[in-house]
Design a protein around this motif. Structure first.
Motif, PDB file in Angstrom:
ATOM      1  N   PHE A 164       0.141 -10.688 -16.416  1.00 17.64           N
ATOM      2  CA  PHE A 164      -0.150 -12.131 -16.264  1.00 17.64           C
ATOM      3  C   PHE A 164      -1.594 -12.258 -15.807  1.00 17.64           C
ATOM      4  CE2 PHE A 164      -0.133 -16.416 -14.829  1.00 17.64           C
ATOM      5  CZ  PHE A 164       0.932 -17.052 -15.449  1.00 17.64           C
ATOM      6  N   CYS A 165      -2.306 -13.173 -16.426  1.00 15.04           N
ATOM      7  CA  CYS A 165      -3.704 -13.454 -16.067  1.00 15.04           C
ATOM      8  C   CYS A 165      -3.771 -14.863 -15.493  1.00 15.04           C
ATOM      9  CB  CYS A 165      -4.585 -13.348 -17.302  1.00 15.04           C
ATOM     10  SG  CYS A 165      -6.305 -13.803 -16.986  1.00 15.04           S
ATOM     11  N   ALA A 166      -4.433 -15.007 -14.365  1.00 12.12           N
ATOM     12  CA  ALA A 166      -4.547 -16.326 -13.734  1.00 12.12           C
ATOM     13  C   ALA A 166      -5.999 -16.656 -13.443  1.00 12.12           C
ATOM     14  CB  ALA A 166      -3.727 -16.384 -12.456  1.00 12.12           C
ATOM     15  N   ASN A 167      -6.274 -17.949 -13.457  1.00 13.85           N
ATOM     16  CA  ASN A 167      -7.593 -18.503 -13.134  1.00 13.85           C
ATOM     17  C   ASN A 167      -8.653 -18.063 -14.143  1.00 13.85           C
ATOM     18  OD1 ASN A 167      -8.857 -20.339 -11.458  1.00 13.85           O
ATOM     19  ND2 ASN A 167      -9.825 -18.745 -10.242  1.00 13.85           N
ATOM     20  N   LYS A 168      -8.264 -18.012 -15.402  1.00 18.21           N
ATOM     21  CA  LYS A 168      -9.181 -17.685 -16.493  1.00 18.21           C
ATOM     22  C   LYS A 168      -8.841 -18.558 -17.673  1.00 18.21           C
ATOM     23  CE  LYS A 168     -10.873 -13.650 -19.102  1.00 18.21           C
ATOM     24  NZ  LYS A 168     -11.482 -14.446 -20.089  1.00 18.21           N
ATOM     25  N   ALA A 169      -9.844 -19.073 -18.337  1.00 15.80           N
ATOM     26  CA  ALA A 169      -9.601 -19.899 -19.519  1.00 15.80           C
ATOM     27  C   ALA A 169      -8.933 -19.069 -20.608  1.00 15.80           C
ATOM     28  CB  ALA A 169     -10.910 -20.482 -20.036  1.00 15.80           C
TER      29      ALA A 169
END
Length: 170
Positions: A164-169
């Protein structure tokens, strides 16, 4: 190029499962690294995204929080504090020891400076290696000899749910 087995980017908000119409996301562009937002990411991974291609429940146990160097102090406060960070109520920290914080110095460009990744180590990726290099010899016209060593390696995403990737467009 740039897409995984389901036809989407690795981190995307429109992953689907076979035979289903629901979409699943393993990216969120608006979750800065805080205790509450990390809980949201973990809940999404463990509950919402914890289905296989048939829609059956699977177990996802995230193990690592990967952050750029500038966020390692925040990550350590969230994951290693006994008490809830920023609280004056003496609450216990439910995230203490939940993940291993890892600082990765390659996450330094402006697009990833505040992004962080939650992963389950050993799941969802496969690496390939051709083994020992193949050696070739080439003799130049002037008598010099060149030795060329070739080997091949690569990686592929086998299951997006474990990352999971967060705080990235997106």
């Amino acid at each position: 190029a740039g897409f995984i087995y389901d036809g989407n980017p690795w981190f995307d908000a429109a992953h689907t499962i076979s035979g289903g119409s629901s979409t699943y996301a393993n990216i969120d562009s608006s979750l800065a690294l805080t205790e509450a937002n990390l809980e949201t990411v973990l809940t999404t991974m463990r509950s919402t995204n914890a289905v296989d291609e048939r829609g059956d429940r699977i177990v996802i146990r995230p193990t690592h929080l990967i952050v750029p160097p500038a966020l390692i102090f925040t990550a350590n406060k969230i994951l290693r504090s006994v008490q809830l960070p920023g609280s004056a109520n003496n609450d216990i920290n439910p995230l203490q020891g939940a993940l291993i914080p890892v600082s990765w110095r390659a996450l330094t460009d402006t697009a990833t400076a505040a992004a962080y990744y939650v992963i389950q180590a050993g799941r969802g990726l496969r690496c390939y290696d051709s083994g020992a290099p193949t050696l070739r010899q080439y003799q130049h016209m002037n008598g010099d000899i060149s030795v060329i060593a070739e080997f091949q390696f690569g990686a592929t995403v086998t299951n997006w749910r474990y990352h999971f990737c967060a705080n990235k467009a997106s």
